[in-house]
Design a protein around this motif. Structure first.
Motif, PDB file in Angstrom:
ATOM      1  N   GLU A  16       0.600  -1.109  -0.197  1.00  0.00           N
ATOM      2  CA  GLU A  16      -0.109  -0.013   0.112  1.00  0.00           C
ATOM      3  C   GLU A  16       0.653   1.235   0.001  1.00  0.00           C
ATOM      4  O   GLU A  16       0.642   2.226  -0.765  1.00  0.00           O
ATOM      5  CB  GLU A  16      -1.005  -0.050   1.168  1.00  0.00           C
ATOM      6  N   GLN A  17       1.863   1.087   0.705  1.00  0.00           N
ATOM      7  CA  GLN A  17       2.826   2.466   1.018  1.00  0.00           C
ATOM      8  C   GLN A  17       3.427   2.671  -0.582  1.00  0.00           C
ATOM      9  O   GLN A  17       3.620   3.505  -0.876  1.00  0.00           O
ATOM     10  CB  GLN A  17       3.750   2.105   1.770  1.00  0.00           C
ATOM     11  N   MET A  18       3.815   1.266  -1.049  1.00  0.00           N
ATOM     12  CA  MET A  18       4.361   1.685  -2.371  1.00  0.00           C
ATOM     13  C   MET A  18       3.617   2.081  -3.516  1.00  0.00           C
ATOM     14  O   MET A  18       3.873   3.048  -4.294  1.00  0.00           O
ATOM     15  CB  MET A  18       5.107   0.254  -3.042  1.00  0.00           C
ATOM     16  N   GLN A  19       2.307   1.808  -3.484  1.00  0.00           N
ATOM     17  CA  GLN A  19       1.117   2.019  -4.247  1.00  0.00           C
ATOM     18  C   GLN A  19       1.173   3.808  -4.095  1.00  0.00           C
ATOM     19  O   GLN A  19       0.928   4.375  -5.040  1.00  0.00           O
ATOM     20  CB  GLN A  19      -0.345   1.599  -4.234  1.00  0.00           C
ATOM     21  N   GLN A  23       2.288   6.703  -6.922  1.00  0.00           N
ATOM     22  CA  GLN A  23       1.282   7.755  -7.280  1.00  0.00           C
ATOM     23  C   GLN A  23       1.917   9.318  -6.881  1.00  0.00           C
ATOM     24  O   GLN A  23       1.711  10.074  -7.703  1.00  0.00           O
ATOM     25  CB  GLN A  23      -0.193   7.670  -6.604  1.00  0.00           C
ATOM     26  N   ASP A  24       2.395   9.294  -5.867  1.00  0.00           N
ATOM     27  CA  ASP A  24       3.285  10.593  -5.466  1.00  0.00           C
ATOM     28  C   ASP A  24       4.488  10.775  -6.523  1.00  0.00           C
ATOM     29  O   ASP A  24       4.246  12.054  -7.016  1.00  0.00           O
ATOM     30  CB  ASP A  24       4.129  10.733  -4.255  1.00  0.00           C
ATOM     31  N   ALA A  25       5.179   9.705  -6.852  1.00  0.00           N
ATOM     32  CA  ALA A  25       6.041   9.744  -7.876  1.00  0.00           C
ATOM     33  C   ALA A  25       5.521  10.298  -9.288  1.00  0.00           C
ATOM     34  O   ALA A  25       5.985  11.140 -10.056  1.00  0.00           O
ATOM     35  CB  ALA A  25       6.984   8.743  -8.070  1.00  0.00           C
ATOM     36  N   LEU A  31       4.062  17.421 -12.095  1.00  0.00           N
ATOM     37  CA  LEU A  31       4.417  18.686 -11.811  1.00  0.00           C
ATOM     38  C   LEU A  31       5.829  19.198 -12.026  1.00  0.00           C
ATOM     39  O   LEU A  31       5.709  20.436 -12.654  1.00  0.00           O
ATOM     40  CB  LEU A  31       4.459  18.796 -10.331  1.00  0.00           C
ATOM     41  N   ALA A  32       6.787  18.035 -12.392  1.00  0.00           N
ATOM     42  CA  ALA A  32       7.944  18.767 -12.806  1.00  0.00           C
ATOM     43  C   ALA A  32       7.798  18.853 -14.412  1.00  0.00           C
ATOM     44  O   ALA A  32       8.492  19.937 -14.902  1.00  0.00           O
ATOM     45  CB  ALA A  32       9.026  17.413 -12.882  1.00  0.00           C
TER      46      ALA A  32
END
Length: 106
Positions: A16-19, A23-25, A31-32
């Motif tokens: 879940e944390q990797m998901q 998503q954040d990446a 954004l970049a």
């Protein structure tokens, strides 16, 4: 040793944390990319402004040179007018002397 159930819970939490990290990446990449396009647009705008300012500088230099020429011509004209008035003043003085001589003869 950790139990199988504890291990499964930890692996699920990591998944879940990797998901969320993925998503954040992905959001960070978007954004970049947007920031990169914005910077590129700002560079183009800045380059345009720089070109306009350089063109204005050239125009001002040319106008300054023209003003210098005009100033020189005005100086020449001023000197010419001064010479003309000097001649007129001399002429008036000569006429005054001649008139005075005529008056003195009478």
């Amino acid at each position: 040793m950790a139990s199988l159930e504890d291990l499964e819970t930890r692996v699920t939490a990591l998944e879940e944390q990797m998901q969320r990290i993925r998503q954040d990446a992905a959001a960070a990449r978007v954004l970049a990319g947007t920031a990169d396009r914005d910077v590129s647009e700002f560079k183009q705008i800045l380059n345009g402004h720089t070109k306009v300012l350089n063109a204005m500088r050239e125009t001002q230099v040319e106008q300054g040179q023209r003003l210098d020429l005009l100033e020189s011509k005005f100086d020449q004209l001023d000197a010419k007018v001064d010479r003309g008035f000097t001649k007129v003043n001399i002429g008036i003085e000569q006429m005054s002397r001649l008139l005075q001589q005529v008056i003195d003869k009478d």
